[in-house]
Write a protein that holds these residues in place. Structure first.
Motif, PDB file in Angstrom:
ATOM      1  N   VAL A  58       0.846  -1.188   0.000  1.00 11.67           N
ATOM      2  CA  VAL A  58       0.000   0.000   0.000  1.00 11.67           C
ATOM      3  C   VAL A  58       0.884   1.241   0.000  1.00 11.67           C
ATOM      4  O   VAL A  58       1.665   1.439   0.935  1.00 11.67           O
ATOM      5  N   ALA A  59       0.802   2.016  -1.062  1.00 14.19           N
ATOM      6  CA  ALA A  59       1.483   3.321  -1.145  1.00 14.19           C
ATOM      7  C   ALA A  59       2.965   3.234  -0.775  1.00 14.19           C
ATOM      8  O   ALA A  59       3.472   4.042  -0.001  1.00 14.19           O
ATOM      9  N   GLY A  60       3.677   2.268  -1.331  1.00 16.88           N
ATOM     10  CA  GLY A  60       5.110   2.159  -1.083  1.00 16.88           C
ATOM     11  C   GLY A  60       5.488   1.446   0.209  1.00 16.88           C
ATOM     12  O   GLY A  60       6.653   1.449   0.594  1.00 16.88           O
ATOM     13  N   TRP A  61       4.527   0.849   0.862  1.00 16.97           N
ATOM     14  CA  TRP A  61       4.781   0.120   2.110  1.00 16.97           C
ATOM     15  C   TRP A  61       4.194  -1.279   2.010  1.00 16.97           C
ATOM     16  O   TRP A  61       3.168  -1.496   1.363  1.00 16.97           O
ATOM     17  N   LEU A  62       4.825  -2.231   2.688  1.00 18.25           N
ATOM     18  CA  LEU A  62       4.288  -3.574   2.828  1.00 18.25           C
ATOM     19  C   LEU A  62       3.722  -3.669   4.241  1.00 18.25           C
ATOM     20  O   LEU A  62       4.464  -3.592   5.227  1.00 18.25           O
ATOM     21  N   LEU A  63       2.412  -3.785   4.334  1.00 25.15           N
ATOM     22  CA  LEU A  63       1.738  -3.774   5.633  1.00 25.15           C
ATOM     23  C   LEU A  63       1.415  -5.200   6.053  1.00 25.15           C
ATOM     24  O   LEU A  63       0.567  -5.860   5.466  1.00 25.15           O
ATOM     25  N   GLY A  64       2.129  -5.665   7.071  1.00 25.67           N
ATOM     26  CA  GLY A  64       1.929  -7.007   7.588  1.00 25.67           C
ATOM     27  C   GLY A  64       1.241  -6.982   8.932  1.00 25.67           C
ATOM     28  O   GLY A  64       0.974  -5.916   9.497  1.00 25.67           O
ATOM     29  N   THR A  65       0.985  -8.153   9.464  1.00 25.99           N
ATOM     30  CA  THR A  65       0.332  -8.263  10.767  1.00 25.99           C
ATOM     31  C   THR A  65       1.215  -7.726  11.884  1.00 25.99           C
ATOM     32  O   THR A  65       0.740  -7.059  12.799  1.00 25.99           O
ATOM     33  N   HIS A  66       2.536  -8.005  11.792  1.00 26.77           N
ATOM     34  CA  HIS A  66       3.438  -7.668  12.890  1.00 26.77           C
ATOM     35  C   HIS A  66       4.404  -6.535  12.597  1.00 26.77           C
ATOM     36  O   HIS A  66       5.070  -6.047  13.509  1.00 26.77           O
ATOM     37  N   ARG A  67       4.507  -6.114  11.319  1.00 24.98           N
ATOM     38  CA  ARG A  67       5.403  -5.011  11.003  1.00 24.98           C
ATOM     39  C   ARG A  67       5.070  -4.404   9.655  1.00 24.98           C
ATOM     40  O   ARG A  67       4.381  -5.011   8.846  1.00 24.98           O
ATOM     41  N   GLN A  68       5.571  -3.194   9.461  1.00 23.00           N
ATOM     42  CA  GLN A  68       5.407  -2.482   8.207  1.00 23.00           C
ATOM     43  C   GLN A  68       6.803  -2.204   7.652  1.00 23.00           C
ATOM     44  O   GLN A  68       7.660  -1.673   8.354  1.00 23.00           O
ATOM     45  N   LEU A  69       7.011  -2.560   6.383  1.00 24.34           N
ATOM     46  CA  LEU A  69       8.304  -2.358   5.746  1.00 24.34           C
ATOM     47  C   LEU A  69       8.150  -1.438   4.546  1.00 24.34           C
ATOM     48  O   LEU A  69       7.218  -1.593   3.752  1.00 24.34           O
ATOM     49  N   GLU A  70       9.065  -0.481   4.421  1.00 22.94           N
ATOM     50  CA  GLU A  70       9.054   0.392   3.255  1.00 22.94           C
ATOM     51  C   GLU A  70       9.584  -0.377   2.054  1.00 22.94           C
ATOM     52  O   GLU A  70      10.613  -1.048   2.140  1.00 22.94           O
ATOM     53  N   LEU A  71       8.877  -0.305   0.933  1.00 19.97           N
ATOM     54  CA  LEU A  71       9.324  -0.925  -0.304  1.00 19.97           C
ATOM     55  C   LEU A  71      10.240   0.078  -0.993  1.00 19.97           C
ATOM     56  O   LEU A  71       9.784   1.131  -1.439  1.00 19.97           O
ATOM     57  N   LYS A  72      11.520  -0.238  -1.059  1.00 18.37           N
ATOM     58  CA  LYS A  72      12.497   0.725  -1.552  1.00 18.37           C
ATOM     59  C   LYS A  72      12.869   0.470  -2.995  1.00 18.37           C
ATOM     60  O   LYS A  72      13.207  -0.647  -3.361  1.00 18.37           O
ATOM     61  N   GLY A  73      12.810   1.513  -3.784  1.00 18.60           N
ATOM     62  CA  GLY A  73      13.375   1.594  -5.114  1.00 18.60           C
ATOM     63  C   GLY A  73      13.187   0.396  -6.019  1.00 18.60           C
ATOM     64  O   GLY A  73      12.317  -0.427  -5.849  1.00 18.60           O
ATOM     65  N   SER A  74      14.048   0.344  -6.975  1.00 19.55           N
ATOM     66  CA  SER A  74      13.989  -0.705  -7.980  1.00 19.55           C
ATOM     67  C   SER A  74      15.105  -1.708  -7.748  1.00 19.55           C
ATOM     68  O   SER A  74      15.858  -1.615  -6.790  1.00 19.55           O
ATOM     69  N   LYS A  75      15.202  -2.628  -8.657  1.00 16.93           N
ATOM     70  CA  LYS A  75      16.244  -3.642  -8.576  1.00 16.93           C
ATOM     71  C   LYS A  75      17.616  -3.007  -8.771  1.00 16.93           C
ATOM     72  O   LYS A  75      17.749  -1.995  -9.432  1.00 16.93           O
ATOM     73  N   MET A  76      18.627  -3.626  -8.226  1.00 16.83           N
ATOM     74  CA  MET A  76      19.994  -3.134  -8.333  1.00 16.83           C
ATOM     75  C   MET A  76      20.531  -3.345  -9.743  1.00 16.83           C
ATOM     76  O   MET A  76      20.246  -4.356 -10.379  1.00 16.83           O
ATOM     77  N   LEU A  77      21.330  -2.408 -10.212  1.00 16.20           N
ATOM     78  CA  LEU A  77      22.008  -2.535 -11.492  1.00 16.20           C
ATOM     79  C   LEU A  77      22.970  -3.719 -11.428  1.00 16.20           C
ATOM     80  O   LEU A  77      23.646  -3.924 -10.420  1.00 16.20           O
TER      81      LEU A  77
END
Length: 103
Positions: A58-77
């Protein structure tokens, strides 16, 4: 290469068997949610933390039951191949994110 599961900063399990090199990339599949430490050996050793969670993006974040993680950028070159000819060198890249001036 080693992949260790961590809890509260302590190594609790060796998951290295599921980390493989495929087509020049390190591929890790099937990890359950949790925290992991990936160590790459070499002249300049590299260490990176992996945080895996199940949840809804959701809006650049992964919202789980126990934690929220920011989804960062794209794949590495990634450099996937280098070839040389008499007059030039060709470098093949993967996961390129073109920007102005980069061709």
């Amino acid at each position: 290469m080693s992949l260790l599961e961590t809890r509260s900063g302590t190594f609790v399990a060796d998951r290295s068997a599921i980390a493989v090199v495929r087509d020049g990339f390190i591929v890790v599949e099937g990890l359950p949610p949790g925290d992991y430490s990936l160590q790459l050996r070499g002249k300049q050793p590299v260490s990176m933390d992996l945080r895996i969670s199940a949840g809804k993006a959701v809006a650049g974040w992964l919202l789980g039951t126990h934690r929220q993680l920011e989804l960062k950028g794209s794949k590495m070159l990634q450099i996937t191949a280098v070839t040389t000819e008499a007059d030039f060198v060709t470098v093949k890249l993967a996961n390129i994110n073109p920007s102005p001036g980069f061709t």
